[in-house]
Every structure is written in C-alpha cells, then in structure tokens.
Design a protein around this motif. Sequence first.
Motif, mmCIF file in Angstrom:
data_model
loop_
_atom_site.group_PDB
_atom_site.id
_atom_site.type_symbol
_atom_site.label_atom_id
_atom_site.label_comp_id
_atom_site.label_asym_id
_atom_site.label_seq_id
_atom_site.Cartn_x
_atom_site.Cartn_y
_atom_site.Cartn_z
ATOM 1 N N VAL A 1 0.831 -1.197 0.000
ATOM 2 C CA VAL A 1 0.000 0.000 0.000
ATOM 3 C C VAL A 1 0.870 1.253 0.000
ATOM 4 O O VAL A 1 0.635 2.193 -0.773
ATOM 5 N N LEU A 2 1.901 1.281 0.853
ATOM 6 C CA LEU A 2 2.751 2.471 0.941
ATOM 7 C C LEU A 2 3.625 2.630 -0.301
ATOM 8 O O LEU A 2 3.887 3.757 -0.732
ATOM 9 N N GLN A 3 4.079 1.542 -0.866
ATOM 10 C CA GLN A 3 4.980 1.627 -2.013
ATOM 11 C C GLN A 3 4.260 1.978 -3.304
ATOM 12 O O GLN A 3 4.805 2.704 -4.144
ATOM 13 N N ILE B 1 -0.206 10.332 6.315
ATOM 14 C CA ILE B 1 -0.655 9.151 5.569
ATOM 15 C C ILE B 1 0.107 7.903 6.007
ATOM 16 O O ILE B 1 -0.450 6.812 6.112
ATOM 17 N N GLY B 2 1.383 8.075 6.291
ATOM 18 C CA GLY B 2 2.182 6.923 6.726
ATOM 19 C C GLY B 2 2.080 6.634 8.207
ATOM 20 O O GLY B 2 2.555 5.580 8.668
ATOM 21 N N LEU B 3 1.444 7.544 8.964
ATOM 22 C CA LEU B 3 1.404 7.403 10.421
ATOM 23 C C LEU B 3 0.772 6.091 10.892
ATOM 24 O O LEU B 3 1.295 5.466 11.828
ATOM 25 N N PRO B 4 -0.350 5.628 10.314
ATOM 26 C CA PRO B 4 -0.919 4.361 10.791
ATOM 27 C C PRO B 4 0.063 3.191 10.686
ATOM 28 O O PRO B 4 0.173 2.381 11.609
ATOM 29 N N ALA B 5 0.773 3.125 9.567
ATOM 30 C CA ALA B 5 1.758 2.051 9.421
ATOM 31 C C ALA B 5 2.903 2.221 10.413
ATOM 32 O O ALA B 5 3.400 1.241 10.984
ATOM 33 N N ALA C 1 9.233 6.996 5.546
ATOM 34 C CA ALA C 1 9.005 8.436 5.654
ATOM 35 C C ALA C 1 9.707 9.165 4.517
ATOM 36 O O ALA C 1 9.133 10.084 3.892
ATOM 37 N N ALA C 2 10.942 8.773 4.220
ATOM 38 C CA ALA C 2 11.672 9.378 3.102
ATOM 39 C C ALA C 2 10.974 9.102 1.780
ATOM 40 O O ALA C 2 10.897 9.986 0.905
ATOM 41 N N TRP C 3 10.451 7.886 1.619
ATOM 42 C CA TRP C 3 9.756 7.519 0.384
ATOM 43 C C TRP C 3 8.503 8.382 0.177
ATOM 44 O O TRP C 3 8.260 8.895 -0.915
#
Length: 472
Positions: free
Chosen positions: A133-135, A187-191, A217-219
Amino acid sequence: MSPVCLIARDEWRALLRNRAGLLASGLLVLLVLVASFTSLERRAAIEADRERYQASVDEQFDQQPDRHPHRMVHYGQFVFRPIAPLAFFDTGVDSYTGNTIFLEGHRQNSANFAEARQSSLLMRFGQLTPAFVLQTLAPLLLIFLGFASISRERERGTLRLMAAQGVAARQVMLGKLLAHGVIALIIGLPAFLVLSGFAATGAAGWATVLPMIAGYAAWLLLWAVLSVVVSGLFHRSRDALAILIGVWMVGVILLPRVLPVMAEQRTQLDTNIETEIALHRKLADIGDSHDPEDPYFNDFREQVLDEYGVESIEDLPVQYAGLVSIEGERLTTGIYADSAARSSARENAQNALVHDFSIISPLIAIRQLSMTLAGSDLASHYDFLQQTEAFRYNFVQRLNRMQAELIPGIGGEDPRISAEYWQEIPRFHYQAPSPFSRPSDLIWPAAVLLGWLVALSALAAWASNRLERNLR
C-alpha cells in the motif's frame, strides 16, 4: 505567524474542503490498517502451522523403530523456515521462494511449497500488505493531493496577489512543501504506529523498526516534494497531473517489472532440467557410494587400509560400506554446493543489475530496504538454504558414522541399531541473520532515497527562483 506557516495552513484548509481527497486519504489509511492486521493474523496462523508441522515430523522421526542407519539417511527430515517478525509488513520474496525443505542423503533439495504457486493469478499480482500500500498506492494519493498545489494559485491569480503583498516565491514553495510533507507523514502514520507497537511489545527490535519507519518516511516525502515541485514548474494543473502520473507509471509500475526481464535476458539461469542433467553427469563421474566395489573407490579403499594398518576390508574395526557412504556424501555435497553457488551467483548478478537502476526508480530502493529490514529478501532466503544444507550434511554424516562404527558390532543379514540413537540427533533451529550484517543492502537504498530528496530539494530551489522571475 510566518508567511511559510500561513501558506501551509491555507493549503491544509483547501485540502480539507476537497471531499474527494479526504475520502481517498481516509480509504488509504483504512487500507493500511486492514492490511496490517490481516497480515499479522495471517503470519500468526502460518507460523503456528509450521511449528505444528515441524513438531509432528520431528516426533515421527524420533518414533522410528530400530533400523539400519542408512535407511534413516533416506528417510530424511523435513524442516520449515520460520517467518521473520517484520515479514507481516513486507512479505518480500517469501511467497515465491518456498518454505519447506526435505533433507536427505546424497541430494540437496530445493525449497518447496511457495505460496504464490498455490494462489490465484490475482494474488500473484501483489499481496495486500502495508508495504504494498505504501509503495504503490500512497504515491498516487500524494500526487492527486499535490499536483495543483502551486499551479492552482497561478491559475486563480492568487500567486501574483501574494507576490504583490511581499510574499516571495521561495516562501510559497516552502509553505507548500511543509503542508504536503506533513500530509505525507500523516498518511504513513498508521503504518508507523503499527510498526512501533510491534517493537514496543518486543516482537521486533527498535534497531530494525526505526530505520524502516525512516525509509518509508523518506519515500513518502519524496513523492510529496515531487508533486509540489512539478506543480510549480507547469502553468496548468492538468499538465502537472499528466507528468506526475507518467512518472508514477514508469517508476512504480513499468520499470520494476521490465528491469527483472532485462536482467534475466542478460544473465540467464539454467532450467531445472539442465541443472539436473549436469548434476547427474557429475554424480556419475564420481561413482556409486552405495556400491563399495565401485571402481572409483579403489584408491579410497587403499587409503582406508593404509590408515587402519590392515591388509583387507574384513580386518577393519569399522564397516567399510559406512566409510564409503561418508566419502560419497562428502563428494556429492561438494558437487551440489558448487552448482548452488553458481546459480546464486547468477541470481545475485541479476539482482545487482536491477538495484543499479534504483537511481531512476526509487521504488526499487525502498523495496530493497524494506525487504532487508523485514528479513524477507533474497539474501535471507539464501541464508536459510545455507543453514539447512549445513545441518543436512552433519545430519547425514552422523548417521553414516553410526553405520561405520556401530554396525560391525551387531552383525547379521539385517543389522539394525537401537531407535534411541534417532532421539540423540539434534534438531534444526534456524538462526535468522541480522539485516545489519549486510550493510551494503541497507546503505545503497538509503543513499538512493536520500539522494532523491536532496536532488528534489535542489530542483525545488531552482523552481522557486524560476517562479520568482516569472512574477516580476
């Protein structure tokens, strides 16, 4: 409040009024949470099954009756690879490499029962994991949130109005970057919270979790910065959107799938049939260790007789057939090890070619960083194969030594040793390697992500200067 913060606050307000953006962001956050918890549940179920199966096959081995040791060599053992703690977050290559190996004498078997081979084509497209999902999906959301961040101001004429009030283009760029950078981290906080919770419970180490959080986070920041910069370079929002979608399709969808094909064409691997034929030819050259009278072992027979100082095999204090089995296992293991080393070298060459292109497709970099830290990369799979092979060799040779040393004292047409000896044989315990034992697998992708951020920051500075000139 500084102009930069005011611009960021105004951008957040505009995004909050965007119902489609809010809905998409909420769905992505929900998707990350669902993927995290389903992956955790799936990992727990698979790990429990593997532990149960491993205990079952170990018990079956211990319960074997009195047998000839060489029969136990062919009875063999099954071993299962345990799942790395963070593999729930990024399954990496685990679904394609197999997780079970049958250990037996005279043969080095490959890992079997890969989940992808037993799944549907839909599952093979990509498992629903937080990493996927993040990628793949999160960059697309960040594009839709940021593609009009500056071009919208230009189209509405508010950019010139801010310039007339003394707001510099550099401050506009910084304000938009701040706004969308914070959104990317949210957006990345839940993960990130799921990973932190996993580390807080002791299931994974902070030394592994924190670099993974920093990498993602960098991505995400990379795509937020890219969206804002492209929005500042184009006059119309639709042009910026088209360019960003094209970059996403090439960098996230196309290149990661085309590059492995290119690597395969450049460095081809032998097929299973070709490998088996080559191995059988080499094995035939060394003779048959099941036949003590095989001509290949004539020299070995003389060496054994000289070592024990006797004139004939019958005078040996040990069983000669057992010694032949020990020697034959040593030779066949060397042949299989050489074949495996050549195959892994070619696969590493393919992977190296793909990783070199991570400079133009940072998705490859974040994948490598993520898989390495999760313990689901190809190097971890190779380590499992090496540990199982070392165990297999010691396991078989221990049984061969039992044949050589214990059988002479039993005699008879069907000599057997006590079943108690099976219970004394150690069991396989996999020791997962630390991801930091392979620093190059972490340093290079981290450098690529950092390099992209630095390059985009420089591009943002150039775009703000260009924007300043256009407003004069």
